[in-house]
Design an enzyme around this catalytic site. Structure first.
Site, PDB file in Angstrom:
ATOM      1  CG  ASP A 112      -2.000  -0.973   1.152  1.00 39.91           C
ATOM      2  OD1 ASP A 112      -2.787  -1.073   2.082  1.00 39.91           O
ATOM      3  OD2 ASP A 112      -2.066  -1.677   0.113  1.00 39.91           O
ATOM      4  CB  ALA A 113       3.917   2.197   1.857  1.00 37.74           C
TER       5      ALA A 113
ATOM      6  CB  SER B  11     -11.998   7.839  -1.147  1.00 39.53           C
ATOM      7  OG  SER B  11     -10.744   7.545  -0.714  1.00 39.53           O
ATOM      8  CG  LEU B  12     -12.141   8.329   4.789  1.00 43.53           C
ATOM      9  CD1 LEU B  12     -11.743   7.400   5.924  1.00 43.53           C
ATOM     10  CD2 LEU B  12     -12.988   9.476   5.322  1.00 43.53           C
TER      11      LEU B  12
ATOM     12  CD  GLU C  65     -15.624   5.459  13.355  1.00 43.50           C
ATOM     13  OE1 GLU C  65     -15.920   5.349  12.165  1.00 43.50           O
ATOM     14  OE2 GLU C  65     -16.456   5.451  14.276  1.00 43.50           O
TER      15      GLU C  65
ATOM     16  CE  LYS D 248      -8.550   4.564   5.940  1.00 40.07           C
ATOM     17  NZ  LYS D 248      -8.350   3.329   5.206  1.00 40.07           N
TER      18      LYS D 248
ATOM     19  CG  ASP E 183      -5.674  -2.813   6.221  1.00 32.97           C
ATOM     20  OD1 ASP E 183      -6.230  -2.366   5.209  1.00 32.97           O
ATOM     21  OD2 ASP E 183      -4.470  -3.100   6.268  1.00 32.97           O
TER      22      ASP E 183
ATOM     23  NE  ARG F 155     -14.094   2.027  -2.045  1.00 34.88           N
ATOM     24  CZ  ARG F 155     -13.106   2.800  -1.633  1.00 34.88           C
ATOM     25  NH1 ARG F 155     -13.365   3.825  -0.853  1.00 34.88           N
ATOM     26  NH2 ARG F 155     -11.879   2.552  -1.973  1.00 34.88           N
TER      27      ARG F 155
ATOM     28  CD  GLU G 169     -12.932  -1.340   5.753  1.00 37.93           C
ATOM     29  OE1 GLU G 169     -13.809  -0.559   5.308  1.00 37.93           O
ATOM     30  OE2 GLU G 169     -11.782  -1.401   5.300  1.00 37.93           O
TER      31      GLU G 169
ATOM     32  CE1 TYR H 285     -16.482  -3.795  16.354  1.00 37.24           C
ATOM     33  CE2 TYR H 285     -14.302  -4.113  15.409  1.00 37.24           C
ATOM     34  CZ  TYR H 285     -15.189  -4.255  16.462  1.00 37.24           C
ATOM     35  OH  TYR H 285     -14.763  -4.847  17.612  1.00 37.24           O
TER      36      TYR H 285
ATOM     37  CE  LYS I 201      -3.633   4.588   5.446  1.00 42.15           C
ATOM     38  NZ  LYS I 201      -3.682   4.790   4.015  1.00 42.15           N
TER      39      LYS I 201
ATOM     40  CB  CYS J  91      25.956 -28.252   9.502  1.00 44.08           C
ATOM     41  SG  CYS J  91      26.001 -26.994  10.776  1.00 44.08           S
TER      42      CYS J  91
ATOM     43  CB  CYS K  73      29.670 -28.770  12.790  1.00 48.75           C
ATOM     44  SG  CYS K  73      28.196 -29.685  12.348  1.00 48.75           S
TER      45      CYS K  73
ATOM     46  CB  CYS L 262      23.015 -29.464  11.733  1.00 49.64           C
ATOM     47  SG  CYS L 262      24.602 -30.065  12.336  1.00 49.64           S
TER      48      CYS L 262
ATOM     49  CB  CYS M  30      26.760 -28.864  15.373  1.00 54.25           C
ATOM     50  SG  CYS M  30      26.449 -27.307  14.534  1.00 54.25           S
TER      51      CYS M  30
HETATM   52  S1  IVH Z   1     -15.533   6.511   6.914  1.00 53.76           S
HETATM   53  C1  IVH Z   1     -17.015   9.074   3.346  1.00 53.76           C
HETATM   54  N1  IVH Z   1     -14.532   5.145   8.884  1.00 53.76           N
HETATM   55  O1  IVH Z   1     -11.411   3.451   4.620  1.00 53.76           O
HETATM   56  C2  IVH Z   1     -16.028   8.103   3.772  1.00 53.76           C
HETATM   57  N2  IVH Z   1     -13.932   4.517   6.688  1.00 53.76           N
HETATM   58  O2  IVH Z   1     -10.059   5.294   2.818  1.00 53.76           O
HETATM   59  C3  IVH Z   1     -16.621   7.041   4.614  1.00 53.76           C
HETATM   60  N3  IVH Z   1     -12.460   2.570   6.552  1.00 53.76           N
HETATM   61  O3  IVH Z   1     -13.736   3.163   2.041  1.00 53.76           O
HETATM   62  C4  IVH Z   1     -15.595   6.199   5.222  1.00 53.76           C
HETATM   63  N4  IVH Z   1     -12.357   2.192   8.721  1.00 53.76           N
HETATM   64  O4  IVH Z   1     -13.482   1.180   3.607  1.00 53.76           O
HETATM   65  C5  IVH Z   1     -14.579   5.302   7.555  1.00 53.76           C
HETATM   66  N5  IVH Z   1     -13.758   3.969  10.737  1.00 53.76           N
HETATM   67  C6  IVH Z   1     -13.810   4.136   9.415  1.00 53.76           C
HETATM   68  C7  IVH Z   1     -13.128   3.281   8.531  1.00 53.76           C
HETATM   69  C8  IVH Z   1     -13.196   3.520   7.161  1.00 53.76           C
HETATM   70  C9  IVH Z   1     -11.976   1.787   7.516  1.00 53.76           C
HETATM   71  C10 IVH Z   1     -12.205   2.404   5.112  1.00 53.76           C
HETATM   72  C11 IVH Z   1     -13.445   2.400   4.278  1.00 53.76           C
HETATM   73  C12 IVH Z   1     -13.273   3.511   3.295  1.00 53.76           C
HETATM   74  C13 IVH Z   1     -11.792   3.707   3.292  1.00 53.76           C
HETATM   75  C14 IVH Z   1     -11.440   5.119   2.895  1.00 53.76           C
END
Ligand code: IVH
Length: 668
Positions: A32-33, A81-82, A113, A115, A117, A136, A173, A223, A314, A408, A411, A426, A432
């Protein structure tokens, strides 16, 4: 200019390919990074050259095409997305932007809260009944995974209570708890199936099964983090209120959710969750902060498909990529030969990683890891870095396969691999030096003979100078011999001899553990000591009587018998006893008189009244068995502060959970 154009095109092509691998094939090609870096580079270039921005740029969409196997679902409201934050400055800037847009100086209230994965899901409830569940997808259209979602225990098929709106779209999620992920990978291995690189891939792969029966067998959970569309009355003016209501209707919401005032409290929360991260039982990659008041959220609105009222802060990435320079092997105490990856140094979650364990030959073959490959390295908390996969597109032509050495490296004895075992060993035994050093280190360790000051460096010297061949030789060392060692003062030498002297008085179980018999850990050593009472009785024990000991199965009993059958081992034991090693007679208690006899306990989390080791001792003194892992045979799970995944597993199995207060009552 032209340069920027071609650079933008190149980045877009790369990101599109990664998107396809990630979203459509469930088989990510880079960590991801790395993906985030490409995306940020593209965003920066597009910001500098707005004339080059096109609607089809990956920065203008959330994900990628849904795969064709599931029916397509048009989201009633796009799943967005965020925006991401990577440091404190980003969070402070976010808070300032919020205040400016709202034209206020007052402290803003946020909800924090974790995030999670996993993967985003939309659940549509009509008159309280789950009607439709969709992934999604690209944010506008996802896939209909209702049949699969219905198999997830933590998702209600109908809402509880009566005051829910006519139509309610719950969003959240779906994820796989870490314990479940490890179990699944073990099962996959045993069945000769492909293992998953991480819990997120496992969750995605499990949800996108065409056969819901497979999904049903996978340990998924969810959750919720909000709502999408809604018809009817909600009577809520904040996010926290809605989440509370969702909770009442039977939807799972994060117990870590917190109300926070201003950026400083958000930053503290971020640190706190970071510290808890490893013990949460599921993977998270950061913390999400949301403006609590809905009127504020409405005023703030959205920018380029992300709300202005939320930020995903993050954690440093736990996965990075680097080059595998070579594979060496290390020899362990029992002769096990472990391949170790030598890596081009890389920073993973704040630590420079240069080595990673590769476990064994089969693992290298299964992951198709070759020397010269670009690999993905994962380091989670204190866990030893691991190679989770290979980026095959980057394999150089001269990449080499690993071959287990025939001899080995320490030894020169033959390396053997017993049919049916994954490990190569070994065959040199204590001949040894590597095995000898490890065996001595184990012998001296705190829970074995507890010889303080006899560390790795000193053992290396003693073995290399041929002063010590077996543990018994330790007790023949003279002050002159020890003082003559490099960097050893007279005082330290005297201390070591004093420690050795003290270690002569021990217990039978510590002595048995110190011998380093394969698969005889502290608990088994204690069971053996209690069962047989004397070393002589144990040494003379036959298979049948060994098998009647708690925790001892055919494999362990085989190891015990072959250990004592070895003349060399008997000789070392004899010499140790001649050197004055002794222990008080073992009191073999009648278990039936003890209040917790036959009951099996597991401890998880931190206890405030005593260390876990102490609780364990006290429980054992009452006849209880204390085990490290939860199973169907467990009677009670004691749950302290910040419990680990064991607590989740215990609830999954429907076991009795005890609080610390319950435990104290029992111990009284
Ligand atoms: S809020 C309008 N809350 O992160 C955006 N997203 O990078 C609504 N995710 O698609 C998302 N934990 O799949 C929200 N506590 C959390 C989350 C969360 C994981 C995921 C989610 C979203 C993605 C965005």
């Amino acid at each position: 200019m032209n340069d920027a154009k071609s650079q933008i095109e190149l980045l877009r092509t790369q990101i599109r390919q990664h998107n396809h691998r990630y979203y459509v094939l469930d088989d990510p090609s880079v960590p991801d990074a790395e993906y985030d870096r490409l995306m940020r580079a593209l965003q920066a270039l597009e910001a500098q050259h707005p004339e080059l921005l096109t609607p089809d740029s990956p920065t203008q969409r959330v994900g990628s095409q849904p795969s064709s196997a599931f029916a397509e679902v048009q989201h009633r409201i796009p799943m967005l997305s965020l925006a991401n934050g990577f440091n404190e400055g980003d969070l402070q800037a976010f808070n300032r932007r919020v205040q400016e847009r709202l034209e206020t100086d007052s402290v803003i209230e946020y909800v924090g809260e974790p995030k999670l994965d996993g993967l985003a899901i939309s659940l549509l409830y009509e008159r309280g009944q789950l009607q439709l569940a969709a992934t999604r997808g690209d944010g506008l259209r996802g896939e209909d995974v209702t049949a699969n979602i219905r198999t997830i225990g933590s998702i209600p098929l109908r809402l509880m209570g009566h005051d829910y709106p006519q139509l309610l779209e719950v969003r959240g999620e779906v994820y796989m708890p870490k314990a479940g992920f490890e179990r699944l990978n073990r099962q996959q291995l045993e069945a000769g199936e492909k293992t998953f690189a991480n819990p997120r891939n496992a969750a995605a792969g499990s949800l996108r099964q065409l056969d819901p029966r497979i999904t049903a067998s996978r340990p998924l959970a969810m959750y919720s983090y909000g709502i999408g569309d809604m018809e009817g009355d909600l009577n809520a003016s904040t996010y926290a209120e809605i989440m509370h209501k969702l909770g009442q209707w039977g939807i799972r919401i994060s117990p870590e959710m917190a109300l926070l005032k201003g950026a400083d409290e958000c930053m503290d929360y971020f640190t706190e969750i970071g510290q808890k991260r490893e013990s949460l039982g599921y993977d998270i990659d950061g913390v999400v902060f949301k403006v609590n008041r809905f009127d504020y959220q409405d005023k703030l609105g959205f920018v380029s498909r992300a709300p202005r009222w939320a930020i995903a802060q993050k954690f440093p990435a736990q996965e990075e990529m680097t080059v595998l320079l070579d594979i060496d092997v290390q020899v362990g105490r029992t002769g096990a030969i472990t391949p170790v990856a030598r890596l081009e140094p890389v920073q993973v979650a704040g630590v420079t990683v240069t080595n990673a364990t590769l476990h064994n030959e089969d693992e290298i073959r299964r992951k198709d890891i070759r020397i010269g490959d670009t690999v993905i390295v994962r380091r989670a908390g204190d866990v030893i870095p691991q190679i989770v996969g290979v980026i095959k597109d980057r394999r150089p032509q001269q990449a080499r396969l690993f071959e287990m050495p025939a001899h080995c490296p320490e030894c020169g004895s033959a390396v053997v691999r017993i049919e049916g075992e994954a490990v190569s060993r070994c065959s040199g035994g204590l001949f040894c030096p590597a095995q000898r050093k490890q065996a001595l280190f184990h012998f001296a360790s705190r829970t074995a003979m507890n010889i303080e000051g006899l560390g790795k460096k000193l053992i290396d010297q003693l073995v290399e100078k041929e002063l010590v061949h077996s543990p018994a030789d330790l007790y023949q060392l003279s002050l002159e011999q020890v003082t003559a060692l490099p960097r050893m003062g007279r005082k330290s030498a005297e201390n070591l001899l004093h420690e050795l002297e003290q270690s002569r008085t021990t217990s039978l179980s510590a002595f048995l553990y110190a011998l380093g018999i394969r698969e005889v850990g502290e608990a088994t050593a204690r069971n053996l000591a209690e069962h047989f009472g004397t070393l002589e009785a144990l040494m003379a024990a036959d298979e049948e009587s060994l098998l009647s000991v708690e925790d001892v199965g055919p494999i362990v009993s085989g190891h015990i018998r072959s250990f004592f059958a070895e003349a060399h081992n008997r000789e070392v034991i004899q010499k140790l006893r001649e050197a004055g090693i002794h222990w008080p007679a073992v009191v073999q208690r009648a278990p039936q008189n003890l209040s917790l006899a036959g009951k099996s306990f597991v401890l998880t989390g931190t206890l405030s009244s005593m260390p876990r080791t102490e609780a364990k001792k006290q429980l054992q003194a009452l006849g209880a068995k204390v085990s490290g892992s939860v199973s169907k045979k467990t009677d009670f799970v004691v749950v302290g502060e910040n419990p680990g995944s064991k607590a989740d597993k215990a609830s999954e199995l429907g076991l009795s959970l005890l609080s610390e207060a319950d435990l104290l009552t029992l111990l009284q």
